[in-house]
Motif scaffolding. Sequence first.
Motif, PDB file in Angstrom:
ATOM      1  N   ALA A 123      18.127  78.101  91.419  1.00 31.08           N
ATOM      2  CA  ALA A 123      18.181  79.090  89.894  1.00 31.08           C
ATOM      3  C   ALA A 123      18.732  80.377  89.649  1.00 31.08           C
ATOM      4  O   ALA A 123      19.369  80.757  89.405  1.00 31.08           O
ATOM      5  CB  ALA A 123      16.558  79.394  89.311  1.00 31.08           C
ATOM      6  N   VAL A 124      18.239  81.470  91.293  1.00 32.98           N
ATOM      7  CA  VAL A 124      18.414  82.865  91.451  1.00 32.98           C
ATOM      8  C   VAL A 124      20.150  82.951  91.338  1.00 32.98           C
ATOM      9  O   VAL A 124      20.849  84.135  90.970  1.00 32.98           O
ATOM     10  CB  VAL A 124      18.262  83.586  92.454  1.00 32.98           C
ATOM     11  N   PHE A 125      20.500  81.455  92.460  1.00 30.42           N
ATOM     12  CA  PHE A 125      22.050  82.280  92.830  1.00 30.42           C
ATOM     13  C   PHE A 125      22.662  82.096  91.119  1.00 30.42           C
ATOM     14  O   PHE A 125      24.290  82.434  90.721  1.00 30.42           O
ATOM     15  CB  PHE A 125      22.041  80.966  93.534  1.00 30.42           C
ATOM     16  N   THR A 126      22.321  80.856  90.438  1.00 35.35           N
ATOM     17  CA  THR A 126      23.000  80.905  89.527  1.00 35.35           C
ATOM     18  C   THR A 126      23.440  81.744  88.127  1.00 35.35           C
ATOM     19  O   THR A 126      24.126  82.612  87.396  1.00 35.35           O
ATOM     20  CB  THR A 126      22.484  80.011  88.664  1.00 35.35           C
ATOM     21  N   MET A 127      22.014  82.705  88.522  1.00 34.50           N
ATOM     22  CA  MET A 127      21.929  83.593  87.576  1.00 34.50           C
ATOM     23  C   MET A 127      22.704  84.868  88.461  1.00 34.50           C
ATOM     24  O   MET A 127      23.466  85.659  87.207  1.00 34.50           O
ATOM     25  CB  MET A 127      19.924  83.821  86.901  1.00 34.50           C
ATOM     26  N   GLY A 128      22.538  85.482  89.384  1.00 37.58           N
ATOM     27  CA  GLY A 128      23.296  86.163  89.724  1.00 37.58           C
ATOM     28  C   GLY A 128      24.587  85.927  89.845  1.00 37.58           C
ATOM     29  O   GLY A 128      25.584  86.761  89.825  1.00 37.58           O
ATOM     30  N   CYS A 129      25.114  84.496  89.579  1.00 30.06           N
ATOM     31  CA  CYS A 129      26.635  84.139  89.526  1.00 30.06           C
ATOM     32  C   CYS A 129      27.365  84.131  87.957  1.00 30.06           C
ATOM     33  O   CYS A 129      28.704  84.221  88.197  1.00 30.06           O
ATOM     34  CB  CYS A 129      27.383  83.093  90.364  1.00 30.06           C
ATOM     35  N   SER A 130      26.597  85.005  87.268  1.00 25.88           N
ATOM     36  CA  SER A 130      26.875  84.662  85.625  1.00 25.88           C
ATOM     37  C   SER A 130      28.008  84.715  85.348  1.00 25.88           C
ATOM     38  O   SER A 130      29.078  84.420  84.564  1.00 25.88           O
ATOM     39  CB  SER A 130      25.643  84.947  85.241  1.00 25.88           C
ATOM     40  N   LYS A 190      26.204  88.942  82.312  1.00 27.88           N
ATOM     41  CA  LYS A 190      24.620  89.299  81.699  1.00 27.88           C
ATOM     42  C   LYS A 190      24.069  89.985  82.975  1.00 27.88           C
ATOM     43  O   LYS A 190      24.372  90.904  84.019  1.00 27.88           O
ATOM     44  CB  LYS A 190      23.374  88.227  81.766  1.00 27.88           C
ATOM     45  N   THR A 191      23.084  91.353  82.387  1.00 28.51           N
ATOM     46  CA  THR A 191      23.313  92.457  82.837  1.00 28.51           C
ATOM     47  C   THR A 191      21.868  92.020  84.137  1.00 28.51           C
ATOM     48  O   THR A 191      21.254  90.898  84.119  1.00 28.51           O
ATOM     49  CB  THR A 191      22.339  93.806  82.475  1.00 28.51           C
ATOM     50  N   PHE A 192      21.290  92.728  84.812  1.00 30.60           N
ATOM     51  CA  PHE A 192      19.974  92.208  85.996  1.00 30.60           C
ATOM     52  C   PHE A 192      18.561  92.278  84.521  1.00 30.60           C
ATOM     53  O   PHE A 192      18.479  91.278  85.211  1.00 30.60           O
ATOM     54  CB  PHE A 192      19.928  93.578  86.906  1.00 30.60           C
ATOM     55  N   GLU A 193      19.260  93.231  83.774  1.00 28.74           N
ATOM     56  CA  GLU A 193      17.580  93.024  82.764  1.00 28.74           C
ATOM     57  C   GLU A 193      17.243  91.359  82.469  1.00 28.74           C
ATOM     58  O   GLU A 193      16.374  90.806  81.836  1.00 28.74           O
ATOM     59  CB  GLU A 193      17.614  94.310  82.235  1.00 28.74           C
ATOM     60  N   GLN A 194      18.841  91.723  81.759  1.00 31.53           N
ATOM     61  CA  GLN A 194      19.011  90.070  81.163  1.00 31.53           C
ATOM     62  C   GLN A 194      18.417  88.585  81.980  1.00 31.53           C
ATOM     63  O   GLN A 194      17.720  87.790  81.281  1.00 31.53           O
ATOM     64  CB  GLN A 194      20.031  89.759  80.257  1.00 31.53           C
ATOM     65  N   GLU A 195      18.531  89.294  82.827  1.00 34.05           N
ATOM     66  CA  GLU A 195      18.820  87.671  84.254  1.00 34.05           C
ATOM     67  C   GLU A 195      17.554  87.634  84.502  1.00 34.05           C
ATOM     68  O   GLU A 195      16.658  86.599  84.262  1.00 34.05           O
ATOM     69  CB  GLU A 195      19.665  88.186  85.462  1.00 34.05           C
ATOM     70  N   MET A 196      16.464  88.886  84.274  1.00 36.77           N
ATOM     71  CA  MET A 196      15.392  88.750  84.541  1.00 36.77           C
ATOM     72  C   MET A 196      14.526  88.143  83.777  1.00 36.77           C
ATOM     73  O   MET A 196      13.791  87.340  83.555  1.00 36.77           O
ATOM     74  CB  MET A 196      14.771  90.500  85.176  1.00 36.77           C
ATOM     75  N   GLU A 197      14.899  88.995  82.104  1.00 39.54           N
ATOM     76  CA  GLU A 197      14.190  88.578  81.390  1.00 39.54           C
ATOM     77  C   GLU A 197      14.685  86.940  80.687  1.00 39.54           C
ATOM     78  O   GLU A 197      13.369  86.276  80.407  1.00 39.54           O
ATOM     79  CB  GLU A 197      14.077  89.343  80.226  1.00 39.54           C
ATOM     80  N   ALA A 198      15.566  86.973  81.090  1.00 38.91           N
ATOM     81  CA  ALA A 198      15.814  84.783  80.903  1.00 38.91           C
ATOM     82  C   ALA A 198      15.039  84.055  81.811  1.00 38.91           C
ATOM     83  O   ALA A 198      14.249  83.218  81.674  1.00 38.91           O
ATOM     84  CB  ALA A 198      17.330  84.534  81.875  1.00 38.91           C
ATOM     85  N   TRP A 199      15.111  84.586  83.486  1.00 36.14           N
ATOM     86  CA  TRP A 199      13.595  84.115  83.888  1.00 36.14           C
ATOM     87  C   TRP A 199      12.641  83.585  83.994  1.00 36.14           C
ATOM     88  O   TRP A 199      11.743  83.329  84.029  1.00 36.14           O
ATOM     89  CB  TRP A 199      14.223  84.239  85.720  1.00 36.14           C
ATOM     90  N   VAL A 200      11.683  85.059  83.408  1.00 32.23           N
ATOM     91  CA  VAL A 200      10.793  85.785  83.085  1.00 32.23           C
ATOM     92  C   VAL A 200      10.031  84.702  82.054  1.00 32.23           C
ATOM     93  O   VAL A 200       9.350  83.776  82.247  1.00 32.23           O
ATOM     94  CB  VAL A 200      10.553  86.942  82.377  1.00 32.23           C
TER      95      VAL A 200
END
Length: 603
Positions: free
Chosen positions: A16-23, A35-45
């Motif tokens: 899940a995180v790898f997918t976000m990190g490779c967006s 996606k920014t780091f904040e957008q990835e964080m908020e999406a996961w949260v």
Amino acid sequence: MRWNSLVRRSLPVWLAVFTMGCSSEADTPDDPQPKTFEQEMEAWVSTTVSGMTLEDKVSQLFVTYIYGQAADVAHPKNVEAFKEDTPAKVVKRYRPGGIIYFNNDTRDNIDNPRQIAAFSNGLQRAALETGMHIPLFIATDQEMGIVTRVGPPATQFPGNMAVCAGRNADDAKQAAAITGQELRALGINVDFAPDADVNSNPLNPVIGVRSFSSDPALASEFVAAQVHGYQDSGDRTKTVSSTAKHFPGHGDAATDSHTGLPVIQRTKEEWQQIDAPPFRAAAEAGIDMIMTAHIQLPKIDPSGEPSTLSRTVLTDMLRNEVGYKGLVITDSLEMDGVRIMHPDADLPVLALQAGADQLLMAHDLGLAVQSVMNAIADGRLTEARINESLLRILRTKFKRGILLKPFVNEDEAERSLGTPDHLATASRITDRTVTVLRNEGNVLPLQAAPAKVLVTGVGAVPTAALSDAFNAHGSAATTQAIKAAPSDADIAAVVAAANQSDLVVVLTNAMTATANANQKKLVDQLVATQKPVVAVATRNPYDATYAQAPAWLATYSPSAGSMQSVAKVLFGEVPPVGKLPVPLPAANDPATIVYPLGHGLTW
């Protein structure tokens, strides 16, 4: 469990995180913006919260103690406290947001690096197997100095006041960076440090050398440096969340909040000038967590509630005045300072109403969780209020890389601790902490190794370490360690040995006019022998005003490393550069300053 097995078990989280990190690489023409780091964080949260039950959310608010040293090994005290036998089963049953490690006789979670790393991995595996896929905060109190949970081979640094004596904020940052990196290698991702209290009361029974200084500006500078060291020293998956404690400031306390409820007579203006600055500095440095204090401030909050349970303190002062937006965690809810006014069932509810986000060490975890659930059911708390805290918790776990890397490599754990570079850095920092307060007759530095040396005073570890250093320089050193409150017979035996010596070095520890007063008697009788006497305050520097030895040094730490630095100073191998981080008032006249802030002799 081997490293590759742990990775396989955590694949849902990792993918899940790898997918976000490779967006940025996976963006399609329909979604061209990375996606920014904040957008990835908020999406996961957002995704995570939407899949949680109310009880899941409440469980994340708790950080609990646990018994044992291995996740899957039964411990009878777990059954008594949690109705489950192994730590892993406790985690699966209660699904807490975090675990705190101790190294004491009651809750001994710490043995050696591989054991700690394996324990952390086992607990994280249990947390991820609950179905929530939310890794744990794993915390400990590694302040360095007198509050140290993980001993050697982890690199050992002197504590806050010692580091501040060196007047080099980069030392504080480096010490925190190394400590944080070594903790993270063990699977510990939260350090309840630094202590941000301004030690304005020389008789404070619980803070003292845990504080950087009595000067708010000095304390603020060193607190901010350590926050950056813990949190900003490289890859976030190799750092720890830092925690400034104890808000709104425990430095003027005359009572230990473990055993009573301190009353601090600060006005609002005094608090703003003295206690608030280090916490403001921590907030501005981006600290992940701030811990509350169990103290009363009657001139600021007339409710009489401990600060941990005070909306005036946690919401009005911390959130609104300091402007802190991060995670607020209580100090232990087992401490008498917070339990003295309310039953255990009320404490978590009152703390949440006051503005706390996470609740540390509820005495009865099952009761505490149910109390919060009941408070939501009857309207004292709302799910929206729970969500506020939950979002802060989840964001902190994401930011600190706990989601990305919940597990550690057990084979690498020991090799990551106490490396030659880390030990060399610790030695250099410790050498700069030694403070020479008095040197009548220029007794120091020693021009040659004395033939016979008596090293005496409080503590088997420091007396032995200093004796070894004298022996290494060619002296014949005798060691006579004593208790903090030596008997008259102990004193007589030491004095007899002193009469047969060419030099006496006496180590004191927390000597006052009322507590451990026989340490003063010992120093006085050693001075009366007419032998050269060097006294070393190995904890509170205030000791130097209680007895008139011809030479006084302060180390702020009784560690073996500090004693090695003392020996270097005594023999002139390094010059003393330490400066007092606190003024030292006369023993019987607090208004008279014997040694001012910044005092320190050199050669």
